[in-house]
Design a protein around this motif. Sequence first.
Motif, mmCIF file in Angstrom:
data_model
loop_
_atom_site.group_PDB
_atom_site.id
_atom_site.type_symbol
_atom_site.label_atom_id
_atom_site.label_comp_id
_atom_site.label_asym_id
_atom_site.label_seq_id
_atom_site.Cartn_x
_atom_site.Cartn_y
_atom_site.Cartn_z
ATOM 1 N N GLU A 51 42.373 -4.026 -27.982
ATOM 2 C CA GLU A 51 42.054 -4.816 -29.171
ATOM 3 C C GLU A 51 43.295 -5.560 -29.687
ATOM 4 N N LEU A 52 44.444 -4.889 -29.671
ATOM 5 C CA LEU A 52 45.671 -5.565 -30.143
ATOM 6 C C LEU A 52 46.105 -6.653 -29.167
ATOM 7 N N GLU A 53 45.738 -6.530 -27.899
ATOM 8 C CA GLU A 53 46.009 -7.615 -26.948
ATOM 9 C C GLU A 53 45.181 -8.836 -27.327
ATOM 10 N N ARG A 54 43.896 -8.592 -27.659
ATOM 11 C CA ARG A 54 43.035 -9.718 -28.046
ATOM 12 C C ARG A 54 43.567 -10.398 -29.302
ATOM 13 N N ARG A 55 44.173 -9.612 -30.176
ATOM 14 C CA ARG A 55 44.682 -10.153 -31.433
ATOM 15 C C ARG A 55 46.074 -10.773 -31.289
ATOM 16 N N GLY A 56 46.651 -10.688 -30.092
ATOM 17 C CA GLY A 56 47.938 -11.336 -29.859
ATOM 18 C C GLY A 56 49.161 -10.494 -30.133
ATOM 19 N N TYR A 57 49.000 -9.156 -30.118
ATOM 20 C CA TYR A 57 50.137 -8.283 -30.434
ATOM 21 C C TYR A 57 50.565 -7.394 -29.269
ATOM 22 N N VAL A 58 49.862 -7.478 -28.147
ATOM 23 C CA VAL A 58 50.199 -6.678 -26.970
ATOM 24 C C VAL A 58 50.079 -7.591 -25.749
ATOM 25 N N LYS A 59 51.008 -7.435 -24.818
ATOM 26 C CA LYS A 59 50.985 -8.279 -23.617
ATOM 27 C C LYS A 59 50.119 -7.639 -22.533
ATOM 28 N N ALA A 60 49.086 -8.358 -22.097
ATOM 29 C CA ALA A 60 48.252 -7.872 -20.997
ATOM 30 C C ALA A 60 49.102 -7.771 -19.741
ATOM 31 N N GLY A 61 48.787 -6.817 -18.904
ATOM 32 C CA GLY A 61 49.590 -6.570 -17.713
ATOM 33 C C GLY A 61 50.407 -5.317 -17.947
ATOM 34 N N ALA A 62 51.463 -5.448 -18.763
ATOM 35 C CA ALA A 62 52.269 -4.273 -19.097
ATOM 36 C C ALA A 62 51.497 -3.329 -20.011
ATOM 37 N N TYR A 63 50.804 -3.893 -20.997
ATOM 38 C CA TYR A 63 50.023 -3.131 -21.973
ATOM 39 C C TYR A 63 50.845 -2.063 -22.693
ATOM 40 N N VAL A 64 52.106 -2.370 -22.959
ATOM 41 C CA VAL A 64 52.961 -1.451 -23.714
ATOM 42 C C VAL A 64 52.758 -1.742 -25.208
ATOM 43 N N PRO A 65 52.558 -0.706 -26.032
ATOM 44 C CA PRO A 65 52.248 -0.951 -27.454
ATOM 45 C C PRO A 65 53.478 -1.309 -28.293
ATOM 46 N N GLU A 66 54.122 -2.396 -27.906
ATOM 47 C CA GLU A 66 55.318 -2.844 -28.623
ATOM 48 C C GLU A 66 55.031 -3.164 -30.089
ATOM 49 N N ALA A 67 53.754 -3.456 -30.393
ATOM 50 C CA ALA A 67 53.372 -3.779 -31.773
ATOM 51 C C ALA A 67 53.730 -2.670 -32.751
ATOM 52 N N VAL A 68 53.813 -1.439 -32.253
ATOM 53 C CA VAL A 68 54.144 -0.318 -33.134
ATOM 54 C C VAL A 68 55.457 -0.576 -33.878
ATOM 55 N N VAL A 69 56.424 -1.180 -33.181
ATOM 56 C CA VAL A 69 57.689 -1.496 -33.853
ATOM 57 C C VAL A 69 57.774 -2.977 -34.250
ATOM 58 N N ASP A 70 57.103 -3.857 -33.502
ATOM 59 C CA ASP A 70 57.216 -5.298 -33.786
ATOM 60 C C ASP A 70 56.269 -5.746 -34.905
ATOM 61 N N PHE A 71 55.067 -5.206 -34.907
ATOM 62 C CA PHE A 71 54.061 -5.584 -35.911
ATOM 63 C C PHE A 71 53.323 -4.339 -36.415
ATOM 64 N N PRO A 72 54.049 -3.447 -37.093
ATOM 65 C CA PRO A 72 53.406 -2.201 -37.533
ATOM 66 C C PRO A 72 52.198 -2.439 -38.437
ATOM 67 N N ASP A 73 52.214 -3.526 -39.199
ATOM 68 C CA ASP A 73 51.062 -3.793 -40.074
ATOM 69 C C ASP A 73 49.789 -4.043 -39.267
ATOM 70 N N ALA A 74 49.941 -4.643 -38.080
ATOM 71 C CA ALA A 74 48.768 -4.905 -37.236
ATOM 72 C C ALA A 74 48.176 -3.585 -36.732
ATOM 73 N N VAL A 75 49.053 -2.634 -36.419
ATOM 74 C CA VAL A 75 48.587 -1.325 -35.953
ATOM 75 C C VAL A 75 47.916 -0.572 -37.103
ATOM 76 N N THR A 76 48.571 -0.606 -38.252
ATOM 77 C CA THR A 76 48.006 0.063 -39.432
ATOM 78 C C THR A 76 46.633 -0.503 -39.774
ATOM 79 N N GLU A 77 46.511 -1.818 -39.704
ATOM 80 C CA GLU A 77 45.238 -2.465 -40.027
ATOM 81 C C GLU A 77 44.116 -1.999 -39.098
ATOM 82 N N LEU A 78 44.416 -1.918 -37.801
ATOM 83 C CA LEU A 78 43.373 -1.485 -36.861
ATOM 84 C C LEU A 78 43.010 -0.012 -37.082
ATOM 85 N N HIS A 79 44.017 0.822 -37.341
ATOM 86 C CA HIS A 79 43.717 2.217 -37.712
ATOM 87 C C HIS A 79 42.752 2.229 -38.898
#
Length: 345
Positions: free
Chosen positions: A26-54
């Motif tokens: 879902e965060l990939e679709r929203r532009g916060y995770v790179k498809a392929g690697a699928y590493v959840p970098e958003a946790v540190v780069d865009f924590p608000d996006a992660v919090t919002e989805l939670h």
Amino acid sequence: MTGTGSALADRLAQGTVLGAEGYVFELERRGYVKAGAYVPEAVVDFPDAVTELHREFLRAGADVMVALTYYAHRDKLRQVGRESELEAMNRQAVRLARQVAAEGGALVAGNVCNTWSYDPQDAGTADVVRAMYAEQLGWAADEGVDFVIAETNDYLGEALIALEVSQELGLPAMVTLATTGPARTWDGYDYVEACKILAGHGAAVVGLNCDRGPATMLPLVARIREQVDCAVAAQPVPYRTTESSPTMESLRAEGVNRVFPLALDPFSCTRFEMADFAVAARDLGVNYVGICCGAGPHHVRAMAEALGRTVPASRYSPSMDLHPILGTAAPSRNPDVLEAWNVTR
Ligand SMILES: [Zn+2]
């Protein structure tokens, strides 16, 4: 440790636990995770996006907030050049999950997954995997989680390592298998047999997640439910898999080079199909009913309501009687308009 007396066991004793996952998708679709690697970098780069989805999943009725540490292990972070942020990313993920869980009394799960580093033919890889799980789950335990979800396990051998590390930390574990093959784990165990072995080693919950849609996961999970004594989990992807394409990876569409993972949209299950799945799984005796990659909050709310719950987001559940054409005002509309809208009078 079987989970007896734990917060997870208490919640399971109260009835069906509703899970919601698929954060990376879902965060990939929203532009916060790179498809392929699928590493959840958003946790540190865009924590608000992660919090919002939670928060969206919580409002939709999810009973568990899963820390977004899927693929946040040492090998993956090394591949994307962020190994130095490993600990910060793992700790932050648990903090974000805890913060939102506290808003609605949800449980918090630490999370590990298949590492792609395990090779049953190479004993040394077990130590590499164990070390990665130990550091990830050690940080999760330190930050405070109720239990561990070890998921998308291709190998029983790797799943058992995650279970052992969880037990060493005193944490109950829900261990679920990936099911990309027709019948067996990549190290050759029938899926049902693998779940029995995990249960025998003290997993609190065993079952399946990801890969299969409701139609092709339910028959397998029914066999697991019949043959294990502990709680069972089923978290399918919301895609219309079939007997000939039993997994989302095997779906094919005419004129599309590759369906998985970026062109799955036409195969999406509706909220109604996921609601039907939730009821069917509960009726089979599945204790932890959830959803994986592709999930949206609308699916989760429909599943919660199908299980008889009213959740915070139910405040905005559909009232189609209020619709100007489809609702109670329909008789006052021009018959041609109604026909164009596919409304029968
Ligand atoms: Zn998934």
